[in-house]
Design a protein around this motif. Structure first.
Motif, PDB file in Angstrom:
ATOM      1  N   GLY A   1      55.353  28.976  25.547  1.00  0.00           N
ATOM      2  CA  GLY A   1      55.624  30.385  25.788  1.00  0.00           C
ATOM      3  C   GLY A   1      55.663  30.785  27.245  1.00  0.00           C
ATOM      4  O   GLY A   1      55.809  31.955  27.566  1.00  0.00           O
ATOM      5  N   LYS A   2      55.546  29.796  28.139  1.00  0.00           N
ATOM      6  CA  LYS A   2      55.495  30.077  29.571  1.00  0.00           C
ATOM      7  C   LYS A   2      56.485  29.195  30.320  1.00  0.00           C
ATOM      8  O   LYS A   2      56.963  28.198  29.801  1.00  0.00           O
ATOM      9  CB  LYS A   2      54.088  29.806  30.111  1.00  0.00           C
ATOM     10  N   LEU A   3      56.743  29.576  31.548  1.00  0.00           N
ATOM     11  CA  LEU A   3      57.592  28.800  32.449  1.00  0.00           C
ATOM     12  C   LEU A   3      56.723  28.322  33.594  1.00  0.00           C
ATOM     13  O   LEU A   3      56.061  29.129  34.245  1.00  0.00           O
ATOM     14  CB  LEU A   3      58.737  29.670  32.976  1.00  0.00           C
ATOM     15  N   ASP A   4      56.723  27.020  33.837  1.00  0.00           N
ATOM     16  CA  ASP A   4      55.943  26.522  34.971  1.00  0.00           C
ATOM     17  C   ASP A   4      56.883  26.078  36.091  1.00  0.00           C
ATOM     18  O   ASP A   4      58.111  26.102  35.938  1.00  0.00           O
ATOM     19  CB  ASP A   4      54.978  25.412  34.539  1.00  0.00           C
ATOM     20  N   LEU A   5      56.302  25.679  37.206  1.00  0.00           N
ATOM     21  CA  LEU A   5      57.086  25.331  38.387  1.00  0.00           C
ATOM     22  C   LEU A   5      58.049  24.174  38.107  1.00  0.00           C
ATOM     23  O   LEU A   5      59.214  24.231  38.493  1.00  0.00           O
ATOM     24  CB  LEU A   5      56.157  24.985  39.558  1.00  0.00           C
ATOM     25  N   GLY A   6      57.586  23.152  37.432  1.00  0.00           N
ATOM     26  CA  GLY A   6      58.455  22.016  37.126  1.00  0.00           C
ATOM     27  C   GLY A   6      59.637  22.414  36.269  1.00  0.00           C
ATOM     28  O   GLY A   6      60.767  21.966  36.498  1.00  0.00           O
ATOM     29  N   GLU A   7      59.389  23.254  35.287  1.00  0.00           N
ATOM     30  CA  GLU A   7      60.465  23.719  34.414  1.00  0.00           C
ATOM     31  C   GLU A   7      61.468  24.571  35.191  1.00  0.00           C
ATOM     32  O   GLU A   7      62.683  24.415  35.026  1.00  0.00           O
ATOM     33  CB  GLU A   7      59.878  24.511  33.247  1.00  0.00           C
ATOM     34  N   LEU A   8      60.966  25.450  36.047  1.00  0.00           N
ATOM     35  CA  LEU A   8      61.867  26.260  36.872  1.00  0.00           C
ATOM     36  C   LEU A   8      62.708  25.363  37.765  1.00  0.00           C
ATOM     37  O   LEU A   8      63.920  25.558  37.889  1.00  0.00           O
ATOM     38  CB  LEU A   8      61.083  27.270  37.714  1.00  0.00           C
ATOM     39  N   ASN A   9      62.080  24.381  38.382  1.00  0.00           N
ATOM     40  CA  ASN A   9      62.825  23.487  39.270  1.00  0.00           C
ATOM     41  C   ASN A   9      63.899  22.713  38.520  1.00  0.00           C
ATOM     42  O   ASN A   9      64.986  22.485  39.059  1.00  0.00           O
ATOM     43  CB  ASN A   9      61.872  22.532  39.986  1.00  0.00           C
ATOM     44  N   ARG A  10      63.643  22.314  37.272  1.00  0.00           N
ATOM     45  CA  ARG A  10      64.668  21.625  36.483  1.00  0.00           C
ATOM     46  C   ARG A  10      65.838  22.555  36.164  1.00  0.00           C
ATOM     47  O   ARG A  10      66.998  22.139  36.194  1.00  0.00           O
ATOM     48  CB  ARG A  10      64.061  21.033  35.217  1.00  0.00           C
ATOM     49  N   ILE A  11      65.538  23.804  35.867  1.00  0.00           N
ATOM     50  CA  ILE A  11      66.599  24.780  35.593  1.00  0.00           C
ATOM     51  C   ILE A  11      67.434  25.023  36.844  1.00  0.00           C
ATOM     52  O   ILE A  11      68.667  25.051  36.790  1.00  0.00           O
ATOM     53  CB  ILE A  11      66.000  26.092  35.049  1.00  0.00           C
TER      54      ILE A  11
END
Length: 86
Positions: A22-32
């Motif tokens: 349910g959250k967005l973390d730094l690694g996920e943002l960087n992949r996007i």
């Protein structure tokens, strides 16, 4: 030149990011962001999708590193990526 459809991949990837916890973390943002930057240009559709993704993030879920990355992206992309306020 054909229009990039990377924004669709970004949106799809965000669904998996939010669906796990349910959250967005730094690694996920960087992949996007990497999806958007892969062709060397972050176009208007990609910026719109990124803004929409970050619009789902609650400020209380953001740590210092994630906020710093969001601020950096706002400046480099020239778009307001402010988080929604509850």
């Amino acid at each position: 030149m054909a229009e990039s459809r990377d924004y669709l991949e970004m949106a799809f990837h965000s669904i998996t990011c939010f669906s796990d916890d349910g959250k967005l973390d730094l690694g996920e943002l960087n992949r996007i962001v990497a999806i958007a930057e892969a062709d060397g240009v972050v176009d208007d559709n990609e910026k719109r999708v990124l803004k929409g993704i970050l619009g789902r993030v609650r400020p209380q879920e953001v740590d210092g590193a994630l906020q710093a990355r969001i601020t950096e992206l706002s400046k480099t992309l020239g778009v307001d990526l402010a988080l929604k306020q509850d």
